[in-house]
Design an enzyme around this catalytic site. Structure first.
Site, PDB file in Angstrom:
ATOM      1  N   TYR A   1       0.245  -2.190 -12.867  1.00  0.00           N
ATOM      2  CA  TYR A   1      -1.169  -2.240 -13.250  1.00  0.00           C
ATOM      3  C   TYR A   1      -1.299  -1.622 -14.389  1.00  0.00           C
ATOM      4  O   TYR A   1      -2.366  -1.071 -14.707  1.00  0.00           O
ATOM      5  CB  TYR A   1      -2.034  -1.693 -12.341  1.00  0.00           C
TER       6      TYR A   1
ATOM      7  N   GLU B   1       4.970  -6.791   0.792  1.00  0.00           N
ATOM      8  CA  GLU B   1       4.845  -7.094  -0.371  1.00  0.00           C
ATOM      9  C   GLU B   1       4.401  -6.169  -1.391  1.00  0.00           C
ATOM     10  O   GLU B   1       3.146  -6.098  -1.993  1.00  0.00           O
ATOM     11  CB  GLU B   1       3.748  -8.351  -0.650  1.00  0.00           C
ATOM     12  N   PRO B   2       5.256  -5.344  -1.680  1.00  0.00           N
ATOM     13  CA  PRO B   2       5.130  -4.132  -2.684  1.00  0.00           C
ATOM     14  C   PRO B   2       5.020  -4.615  -4.188  1.00  0.00           C
ATOM     15  O   PRO B   2       5.805  -5.633  -4.366  1.00  0.00           O
ATOM     16  CB  PRO B   2       6.260  -3.208  -2.251  1.00  0.00           C
ATOM     17  N   GLY B   3       4.147  -4.168  -4.902  1.00  0.00           N
ATOM     18  CA  GLY B   3       3.904  -4.112  -6.250  1.00  0.00           C
ATOM     19  C   GLY B   3       4.278  -2.630  -6.678  1.00  0.00           C
ATOM     20  O   GLY B   3       5.484  -2.640  -7.224  1.00  0.00           O
TER      21      GLY B   3
ATOM     22  N   ARG C   1      -5.749   2.396 -16.349  1.00  0.00           N
ATOM     23  CA  ARG C   1      -5.894   2.927 -14.980  1.00  0.00           C
ATOM     24  C   ARG C   1      -6.368   4.465 -15.046  1.00  0.00           C
ATOM     25  O   ARG C   1      -7.500   4.712 -14.059  1.00  0.00           O
ATOM     26  CB  ARG C   1      -4.322   3.256 -14.286  1.00  0.00           C
TER      27      ARG C   1
ATOM     28  N   TYR D   1      -9.533   3.831 -12.537  1.00  0.00           N
ATOM     29  CA  TYR D   1      -9.339   4.472 -11.214  1.00  0.00           C
ATOM     30  C   TYR D   1      -9.137   6.017 -11.313  1.00  0.00           C
ATOM     31  O   TYR D   1      -9.215   6.460 -10.023  1.00  0.00           O
ATOM     32  CB  TYR D   1      -7.884   3.880 -10.493  1.00  0.00           C
TER      33      TYR D   1
ATOM     34  N   GLY E   1       0.808  -1.064  -0.106  1.00  0.00           N
ATOM     35  CA  GLY E   1      -0.081   0.063  -0.019  1.00  0.00           C
ATOM     36  C   GLY E   1       0.747   1.105  -0.094  1.00  0.00           C
ATOM     37  O   GLY E   1       0.437   2.170   0.279  1.00  0.00           O
TER      38      GLY E   1
ATOM     39  N   CYS F   1     -13.421   2.588 -29.475  1.00  0.00           N
ATOM     40  CA  CYS F   1     -14.810   3.013 -29.687  1.00  0.00           C
ATOM     41  C   CYS F   1     -15.584   3.004 -28.548  1.00  0.00           C
ATOM     42  O   CYS F   1     -16.767   2.350 -28.488  1.00  0.00           O
ATOM     43  CB  CYS F   1     -15.439   2.363 -30.825  1.00  0.00           C
ATOM     44  N   GLU F   2     -15.371   3.873 -27.746  1.00  0.00           N
ATOM     45  CA  GLU F   2     -15.793   4.208 -26.348  1.00  0.00           C
ATOM     46  C   GLU F   2     -15.281   5.490 -25.791  1.00  0.00           C
ATOM     47  O   GLU F   2     -14.072   5.525 -26.133  1.00  0.00           O
ATOM     48  CB  GLU F   2     -15.779   2.952 -25.564  1.00  0.00           C
TER      49      GLU F   2
END
Ligand SMILES: *Cc1c(COP(=O)(O)O)cnc(C)c1O
Length: 405
Positions: free
Chosen positions: A356, A259-261, A298, A302, A218, A328-329
Site C-alpha cells: 500500500y 489472500e494476504p497482501g 500511509r 492511516y 488481515g 504544499c499541504e
C-alpha cells in the site's frame, strides 16, 4: 539488505526509489504455507492491490501463489503476468453487474458481496460457480479505516441475512462453490479470528456443494521494533485443526484459502528518499525530503508509523527530527523521531514500504512517481522506471481553438 546496498541502489537508480527484497517475499510465503502444512489443500492468493508491479506478480506466481484481485484491471494485469485464469480470484466491492460478467467471461473465480447483484447474476448465469462474501460482523482491525468486518461495514453479505441469501440461491439454483470472509487488516488476537472462522463454518453448513473456504487476510506485520504481529504459527496450528475437523463433518476435503497482501510484501519493501533541507526552528528540526504523500501516503492516511533509518550514516549519534515532504499541504512522515544524525543529501530508508505504498502513489503537485527496483541475487533489477514529463501529458489535450464570434 545492508545500508550500503541501499545507498548504492539510490546512486544507481536515483531518488526517490522503491526497493523490494525478493528473498523476504519468498520467506514470508514459505512461512505461511509451512504454518498450514497440516491442511491437505491449501491455497495462497496474493492480494495484489498491496503491490501490483508485474514483476512482483510473476515472482509470486513462480512460488505457486494464486492471485486475489479487486478490479477487472487487476485481473488483466494478473493474466498479463502469466497467471492462469483459474488461479485468479475476483473479490470486488460495489462494482457493476457488467464488470462481474466480463470478469466471469475471462474464466476467473468471482466472489459476490451483495444480495442484489447475487440475485441478478444467479438469474442470468445459474451454472457459473460462484463464491459468496460473508460479513461475520467481527470487529477486528487496528484502525477504523481498515476494519471491514464490523456491523456498519459496506463489505460482504451480513450473516444475519443468511435466510434471504439461501432463498436467492434456491430460487435461482445457482452453484455456490465457496464462502469467503475478510474481516479487515491487523488481526492481533487469534481467538477473535477463530471466532470469525466459526461463523464462516456456520454459513458453510447451508451449502452442499462447496469446494473451498476463503478466510481472507488481515495478518498484522511488525512496523517498528518490538511491535506486535499476528502469530502465524499459532494461528496455523489452531485453525488447521478446526478446519480439518470441519471438513470431516462436512464430508469433503475443502480447500483452505488465504489472500494476504501486507504479510507477503510489506516488510520486503523500503522507500528511499533524499534529505533536501534541514530546517531548524525554535522548537523543531525539520528534515525535508524529495518526496511526500504523493509517493507514500500511509502515515498521513492511516496514521501509520514507518521506521526511518539514515542509510548514509546508520551509526551516527541519534537526534530528534520531524521528517516532512515537499507537498504544499501538511505532509508529515514522522514527528520528533529519533534518527541517526542527518545532513542535507543523506538518504533515508522508510521500512515496511512494500504494501500500500507504491500502489497508492499519485502525481499530486505534478510530481513523477518513483522507480521500483527488485533486489534479487545480490543485485538491483529495475522493474519500473521513474515517470517522465511525457507521462504527465499523456491522455491530455490542449484547449480547443475557439471560433472568434
Ligand atoms: C485488501 C484485501 C486483502 C489483503 O489484505 P492485507 O491486510 O493486505 O493482507 C485480502 N482480501 C481482500 C478481499 C482485500 O480487499
Amino acid at each position: 539488505m545492508q545500508p550500503k546496498d541501499l545507498l548504492q541502489l539510490s546512486e544507481q537508480f536515483g531518488s526517490p526509489l522503491y526497493v523490494y527484497d525478493a528473498d523476504k517475499i519468498k520467506s514470508q510465503y514459505n512461512r505461511l504455507t509451512k504454518a498450514f502444512s497440516k491442511v491437505e489443500k491449501l491455497r495462497i492468493n496474493y492480494a495484489m492491490k498491496a503491490l501490483s508491479n508485474v514483476a512482483i506478480l510473476q515472482l509470486l506466481e513462480g512460488m505457486g501463489s494464486g492471485l486475489d484481485t479487486v478490479s477487472i484491471q487487476e485481473v488483466q494485469l494478473g493474466l498479463h503476468a502469466g497467471y492462469a485464469p483459474e488461479r485468479i480470484f475476483y473479490t470486488p466491492n460495489g462494482v457493476s453487474l457488467e464488470e462481474i460478467e466480463e470478469v466471469n467471461a475471462l474464466g476467473v473465480q468471482i466472489n459476490i458481496d451483495n444480495l442484489s447483484i447475487l440475485e441478478q447474476f444467479g438469474a442470468k448465469h445459474p451454472n457459473v460457480p460462484v463464491c459468496i462474501r460473508i460479513n461475520p460482523h467481527v470487529m477486528a482491525g487496528g484502525n477504523a479505516n481498515i476494519s471491514v468486518g464490523h456491523i456498519d461495514s459496506k463489505f460482504g453479505i451480513s450473516v444475519h441475512q443468511l435466510p434471504h441469501l439461501v432463498r436467492i440461491v434456491e430460487n435461482t439454483k445457482m452453484n455456490i462453490v465457496g464462502i469467503h470472509m475478510h474481516t479487515g487488516s491487523d488481526i492481533l488476537d487469534i481467538e477473535v479470528f477463530l471466532y470469525a472462522a466459526e461463523i464462516l463454518f456456520d454459513a458453510a453448513r447451508h451449502f452442499k456443494d462447496l469446494e473451498f473456504l476463503d478466510f481472507g487476510s488481515g495478518f498484522k506485520v511488525p512496523y517498528k521494533k518490538d511491535d506486535i504481529e499476528t502469530d502465524i504459527e499459532e494461528l496455523g496450528k489452531k485453525l488447521s485443526k478446526r478446519f480439518n475437523e470441519f471438513c470431516t463433518e462436512y464430508g469433503r476435503n475443502l480447500t483452505l484459502i488465504f489472500e494476504p497482501g501486507k504479510f507477503l510484501v510489506s516488510e520486503a519493501g523500503q522507500f528511499l528518499a533524499k534529505v533536501n533541507v534541514i530546517k531548524q526552528t525554535t522548537s523543531t528540526v525539520f528534515a525535508g525530503i524529495d518526496s511526500g504523500f504523493n509517493h507514500l501516503i500511509r502515515p498521513m492516511f492511516y496514521g501509520s508509523q514507518h521506521h526511518i533509518e539514515n542509510v548514509s550514516n546508520p551509526k551516527g549519534k541519534e537526534r530528534f527530527y520531524s521528517v516532512v515532504g515537499y507537498i504544499c499541504e501538511t505532509d508529515t512522515f514522522a514527528n520528533n523521531r529519533r534518527i541517526s544524525e542527518l545532513k542535507e543529501g543523506d538518504i533515508l530508508s522508510f521500512k515496511n514500504a512494500g504494501a500500500y505504498c507504491y500502489s497508492m502513489a499519485s502525481n499530486y503537485n505534478s510530481r513523477y512517481r518513483p522507480a521500483e527496483v527488485l533486489w534479487m541475487g545480490g543485485k538491483g533489477h529495475l522493474i519500473r522506471a521513474h515517470e517522465t514529463f511525457e507521462d504527465l501529458l499523456k491522455n491530455q489535450f490542449p484547449l480547443p481553438v475557439q471560433e472568434k464570434v
